[in-house]
Structure formats: structure tokens, C-alpha cells
Design a protein around this motif. Sequence first.
Motif, PDB file in Angstrom:
ATOM      1  N   MET A  70       0.875  -0.841  -0.005  1.00 26.42           N
ATOM      2  CA  MET A  70       0.285  -0.509  -0.311  1.00 26.42           C
ATOM      3  C   MET A  70       1.337   1.053  -0.027  1.00 26.42           C
ATOM      4  SD  MET A  70      -2.916   0.400   2.218  1.00 26.42           S
ATOM      5  CE  MET A  70      -4.112   1.997   2.681  1.00 26.42           C
ATOM      6  N   VAL A  71       0.336   2.368  -1.172  1.00 24.10           N
ATOM      7  CA  VAL A  71       1.161   3.235  -1.335  1.00 24.10           C
ATOM      8  C   VAL A  71       0.732   4.584  -0.570  1.00 24.10           C
ATOM      9  CG1 VAL A  71       3.112   4.770  -2.485  1.00 24.10           C
ATOM     10  CG2 VAL A  71       2.984   2.432  -2.887  1.00 24.10           C
ATOM     11  N   VAL A  72       1.347   5.153   0.636  1.00 19.98           N
ATOM     12  CA  VAL A  72       0.815   6.012   1.491  1.00 19.98           C
ATOM     13  C   VAL A  72       1.383   7.260   1.220  1.00 19.98           C
ATOM     14  CG1 VAL A  72      -0.442   7.304   3.390  1.00 19.98           C
ATOM     15  CG2 VAL A  72      -0.552   4.695   2.400  1.00 19.98           C
ATOM     16  N   ALA A  73       1.136   8.797   0.129  1.00 21.90           N
ATOM     17  CA  ALA A  73       1.651  10.353   0.966  1.00 21.90           C
ATOM     18  C   ALA A  73       1.590  11.106   1.841  1.00 21.90           C
ATOM     19  CB  ALA A  73       1.958  10.533  -0.529  1.00 21.90           C
ATOM     20  N   ASP A  74       1.967  11.673   3.053  1.00 23.12           N
ATOM     21  CA  ASP A  74       1.054  12.630   3.145  1.00 23.12           C
ATOM     22  C   ASP A  74       2.446  14.155   2.190  1.00 23.12           C
ATOM     23  OD1 ASP A  74       0.374  14.845   4.858  1.00 23.12           O
ATOM     24  OD2 ASP A  74       1.713  14.312   6.688  1.00 23.12           O
ATOM     25  N   LEU A  75       1.376  14.966   1.972  1.00 27.07           N
ATOM     26  CA  LEU A  75       1.655  16.136   1.045  1.00 27.07           C
ATOM     27  C   LEU A  75       1.600  17.684   2.043  1.00 27.07           C
ATOM     28  CD1 LEU A  75       0.214  15.314  -2.291  1.00 27.07           C
ATOM     29  CD2 LEU A  75       2.323  14.527  -1.790  1.00 27.07           C
ATOM     30  N   PRO A  89       5.232   8.258  -9.752  1.00 28.60           N
ATOM     31  CA  PRO A  89       4.465   7.568 -11.060  1.00 28.60           C
ATOM     32  C   PRO A  89       3.239   7.456 -11.914  1.00 28.60           C
ATOM     33  CG  PRO A  89       6.486   6.170  -9.608  1.00 28.60           C
ATOM     34  CD  PRO A  89       5.850   7.491  -9.158  1.00 28.60           C
ATOM     35  N   ARG A  90       2.613   7.411 -12.816  1.00 28.33           N
ATOM     36  CA  ARG A  90       1.484   6.900 -12.965  1.00 28.33           C
ATOM     37  C   ARG A  90       0.609   5.998 -11.801  1.00 28.33           C
ATOM     38  NH1 ARG A  90      -0.698  10.282 -16.476  1.00 28.33           N
ATOM     39  NH2 ARG A  90       0.825  10.932 -17.535  1.00 28.33           N
ATOM     40  N   GLN A  91      -0.376   5.832 -11.393  1.00 26.13           N
ATOM     41  CA  GLN A  91      -1.151   5.349 -11.023  1.00 26.13           C
ATOM     42  C   GLN A  91      -0.604   4.120 -10.278  1.00 26.13           C
ATOM     43  OE1 GLN A  91      -3.606   2.457 -13.482  1.00 26.13           O
ATOM     44  NE2 GLN A  91      -4.449   4.646 -14.503  1.00 26.13           N
ATOM     45  N   SER A  92       0.289   5.028  -9.288  1.00 25.34           N
ATOM     46  CA  SER A  92       0.859   4.185  -7.823  1.00 25.34           C
ATOM     47  C   SER A  92       0.871   4.115  -6.242  1.00 25.34           C
ATOM     48  CB  SER A  92       2.357   4.595  -9.006  1.00 25.34           C
ATOM     49  OG  SER A  92       2.654   5.966  -8.680  1.00 25.34           O
ATOM     50  N   VAL A  93      -0.037   5.180  -6.345  1.00 24.37           N
ATOM     51  CA  VAL A  93      -0.362   5.749  -5.198  1.00 24.37           C
ATOM     52  C   VAL A  93      -1.817   5.221  -4.469  1.00 24.37           C
ATOM     53  CG1 VAL A  93      -0.466   7.987  -3.436  1.00 24.37           C
ATOM     54  CG2 VAL A  93       0.887   7.285  -5.104  1.00 24.37           C
ATOM     55  N   VAL A 100      -4.463   5.433  -8.343  1.00 26.56           N
ATOM     56  CA  VAL A 100      -4.879   3.715  -9.024  1.00 26.56           C
ATOM     57  C   VAL A 100      -6.389   4.128  -8.968  1.00 26.56           C
ATOM     58  CG1 VAL A 100      -3.032   2.830  -7.783  1.00 26.56           C
ATOM     59  CG2 VAL A 100      -4.780   2.651  -6.385  1.00 26.56           C
ATOM     60  N   PRO A 101      -6.749   3.469  -9.626  1.00 24.80           N
ATOM     61  CA  PRO A 101      -8.070   3.670  -9.860  1.00 24.80           C
ATOM     62  C   PRO A 101      -9.398   3.661  -8.451  1.00 24.80           C
ATOM     63  CG  PRO A 101      -7.359   2.592 -11.574  1.00 24.80           C
ATOM     64  CD  PRO A 101      -6.300   2.506 -11.568  1.00 24.80           C
ATOM     65  N   CYS A 102     -10.025   4.450  -8.579  1.00 18.55           N
ATOM     66  CA  CYS A 102     -10.394   3.924  -6.986  1.00 18.55           C
ATOM     67  C   CYS A 102      -9.567   4.162  -5.948  1.00 18.55           C
ATOM     68  CB  CYS A 102     -10.971   2.699  -6.730  1.00 18.55           C
ATOM     69  SG  CYS A 102     -12.435   2.459  -7.883  1.00 18.55           S
ATOM     70  N   GLY A 103      -8.465   4.970  -5.872  1.00 18.98           N
ATOM     71  CA  GLY A 103      -7.080   5.519  -5.070  1.00 18.98           C
ATOM     72  C   GLY A 103      -7.893   6.824  -3.831  1.00 18.98           C
ATOM     73  N   PHE A 148       5.463   4.167   2.988  1.00 21.08           N
ATOM     74  CA  PHE A 148       5.208   5.714   3.414  1.00 21.08           C
ATOM     75  C   PHE A 148       5.954   6.483   2.618  1.00 21.08           C
ATOM     76  CE2 PHE A 148       2.398   5.061   6.546  1.00 21.08           C
ATOM     77  CZ  PHE A 148       1.810   5.761   6.659  1.00 21.08           C
ATOM     78  N   PHE A 149       5.347   7.689   1.738  1.00 25.40           N
ATOM     79  CA  PHE A 149       6.079   9.298   1.533  1.00 25.40           C
ATOM     80  C   PHE A 149       5.583  10.506   2.167  1.00 25.40           C
ATOM     81  CE2 PHE A 149       6.329   6.663  -2.230  1.00 25.40           C
ATOM     82  CZ  PHE A 149       7.197   6.405  -2.364  1.00 25.40           C
ATOM     83  N   LEU A 150       7.257  11.160   2.639  1.00 25.80           N
ATOM     84  CA  LEU A 150       6.478  12.432   3.429  1.00 25.80           C
ATOM     85  C   LEU A 150       7.194  12.882   2.170  1.00 25.80           C
ATOM     86  CD1 LEU A 150       7.979  11.165   7.394  1.00 25.80           C
ATOM     87  CD2 LEU A 150       5.240  10.727   6.244  1.00 25.80           C
ATOM     88  N   ASN A 151       6.242  13.412   2.210  1.00 21.92           N
ATOM     89  CA  ASN A 151       6.656  15.439   1.137  1.00 21.92           C
ATOM     90  C   ASN A 151       6.704  16.367   1.673  1.00 21.92           C
ATOM     91  OD1 ASN A 151       4.796  17.395  -0.350  1.00 21.92           O
ATOM     92  ND2 ASN A 151       6.280  16.509  -1.693  1.00 21.92           N
ATOM     93  N   ASP A 152       7.375  16.845   1.201  1.00 25.52           N
ATOM     94  CA  ASP A 152       7.097  18.595   2.039  1.00 25.52           C
ATOM     95  C   ASP A 152       8.587  19.377   0.779  1.00 25.52           C
ATOM     96  OD1 ASP A 152       7.306  21.026   3.432  1.00 25.52           O
ATOM     97  OD2 ASP A 152       6.181  20.117   3.991  1.00 25.52           O
TER      98      ASP A 152
END
Length: 371
Positions: free
Chosen positions: A52-57, A142-146, A213-216, A92-96
Motif C-alpha cells: 500500500m502506497v501512502v503519501a502525506d503532502l 509515477p502514474r497510478q502508483s499511490v 490508482v483507480p478508486c484511490g 510511506f512518502f513524507l513530502n514537503d
Amino acid sequence: MKIAKVLCMVGGSGETSYAANSKLQEKAILMARPMLKEAVGEIYRNLLPEKMVVADLGCSSGPNTFAVLSEVIKMVSNQCQGVGQQVPEIQFFLNDLPNNDFNSIFQSLDHVDQTLTAEKDTISVPHFVVGLPGSFYGRLFPRQSVHFFHSSYSITWISQVPKEIEDNRNGMPLNKGNIYIGRTSPPVVVQLYQEQFHRDFSHFLKLRFDELVPCGQMLLSFTVRNKKGILDGEQSTIFGIVTDSLDSMVREGIIEEEKLDTFNLPFYAPSTEEVVAIVTLQGLFEIISFKTFVSNFDPFDDLDDHAEFDNVQSGTNCAKVMRSVLEPMIACHFGSAIVDDLFSRFAINVAKHLLKEKLKIFVLCLSLKRK
Ligand SMILES: C[S@@+](CC[C@H](N)C(=O)[O-])C[C@H]1O[C@@H](n2cnc3c(N)ncnc32)[C@H](O)[C@@H]1O
């Protein structure tokens, strides 16, 4: 102003840091918790991802960064117990933005892991955390990866101060004497800020649509304007007090008038209606739910509006919140020498304002599903 170079919260864990002064923003995370639970549960049940790929922006650094991370892990753990399915691995990706204090985050990760391991009744969920510097107004994945995007108190920071406001043609600043939309801002300034937000938010939605991803799903919480009048919205009132504090320093010759006239915040607080209209018009996301809640700007004041309170202490509390957010930008434009003085004045001015009315913050929590 190059936003990526100057926009960041105060790093570290000292007295003036964002980490030590982000209780106001923590309230949004707590209020949005049921929606977070819904979203994570639905992703887990419907998509059953092995990874499961999760990102906090706009994660910043401090307890709120870890609150989101821990909540998601605990929720996935609970889901697994509920349905008896295989435990997924979470990336997890922690973005800033690049100036964010990522080092503080990395230094505290061990402690977060230990706390999670010590929790009773939770299945351990393998998780891998990485920092992701970059603007969320550009592609990050990348496309459809989160599977899931989270963002709290971040997307009201727009990608730039509208160019026409910053340009200051012929020495005639368009937004003279204001640092955001204020009572004396001409209509064109309001329009320019509004258009910048609409462009940025639409672009943000398109980027995340490509990456999900679709339905993400996506959970966004951010400050909104509740008042109908755009010139006296809640954020205009609060930033108006920063302006008054800067203005008193201009009158005393501590800062130059030109400096104040050329400082504008890359910020816009939309109304809930504006946000819903943009999402609907764009048509890429289904709105699953949204709710708005209000809190006092002083994070330690949970009292009823009519209860007695200490306005001076409250002014100091509000100044700490504001400083932890604005100090890097203020220091970059006006120089760091004015910072202590400015926020002392701000504390006094807020204390005076609080005798008339309390400062309020409205937050919209918006849960979206990619179509
Ligand atoms: C008020 S802090 C919120 C931090 C945290 N999410 C919380 O709820 O406490 C806003 C964060 O958004 C980040 N931010 C603003 N614009 C950004 C952008 N275009 N890309 C990535 N991060 C951004 C800022 O650097 C800052 O750390």
C-alpha cells in the motif's frame, strides 16, 4: 519570491519551532480521524493491496507528521484483524518543500516505531518511510502508483504570489499596505488571488488523479473562509493583525515602507463552496464526504466564547502559532533582526483584538475518491 526557497515552517524542536507549536493544526488531524479511518478502511477492503502506497503532502516536521503516519498504520492493523486478511506492507512518502526539516523527521522515526511496537492489540504492519522533497504542484509519483494521499493545512499555500501583485510596476504596489487580502486591497487583488488558487487547486487535482490508482483516495484538510465577505474573512483578520504590527514598525522607522508594500503571502483561503465547485467542475474525483469545523486560533483556548479568559496569555499563544509558520518567510524578506519585535507586537495586538472578538479558524476536511 521563489516559494520553494522561502516557504517552510520553523524547523527543529526548540521553543519557536513548528514541532513545538502545531497544536492548532493537530486539531484538524483529530477532527478528520473518522474520515481517515473510512478512507483507509475502504482502500484496504476494496483494493486489498499487498503493497500500500501512502503519501502525506506538506508533512512539515513534528508530532503531526508522526500522528498521520501512526494513525494509518494502526488503522490498517485494525482492518487486518477485522477481516483476517494478509497484512500489507506500507510504503510511506513524507513530502514537503526542500527546505523542510527532513532531518528532524528521520531522527525521530525510531521513537515512532518503538511507540507503535509497544501498542497493545495491534498487529505489526511492515512499513517503510522515505522523505520526498518537492512541490505538490508538480508530479511527485509515477502514474497510478499511490493508494492514498493525505494533506493537512498545506494546500492553502499557493504555488506563487500572483505575478501581477508581485511585479510592483512603476513603483506602485498593487496591494499597498497589505500582506494578504485585506480591507484596503483593491478588487483586482482579490480576483488575482482567487484565480491563482483555482489554477493551482485544479492542477493539484489533475496531478493526483494521474498518480492515484483507480478508486484511490485522498483526504484533504485545510483552512477555509467562513465569512461571506472576502475582505474580512477569518484569515484576512488574522493576517491583518500581522500587517498592523509590521505597519507600526514602518511608522517607527524600523522597517522601510517599501519592504512592507512588496511583501505578500503565497496563501489563499477559499470558501467551501469554491472548493466544491472546482472539484465538481473538474470531474476527476467523487466527493465522498466533507465537513467543516471551527476552533479558536489560540489552540489552548477551548472555552465557550462567553467564558472569562486571559486575553494576554491568549495573544502570546497565538503569536507562537503565527511565528512558527511565518518566521522563515519574514526573516527572508525583512531580515531576522525584526522577528522578536514583530511577534511581541503581534501578541499585544491580538490580545487587544480578543477583547472585541475571538479569532476563529475554520477547517474543511474533504474526502475524495478517484473516478
Ligand atoms: C502548516 S504546515 C502543515 C504541516 C502538517 N501537515 C500539519 O498538519 O501539521 C504546511 C506545510 O505545507 C508545506 N507546503 C506548502 N506548499 C507546498 C508545496 N507546494 N509542496 C509541498 N509542500 C508544501 C509547507 O512547507 C509546510 O511544511
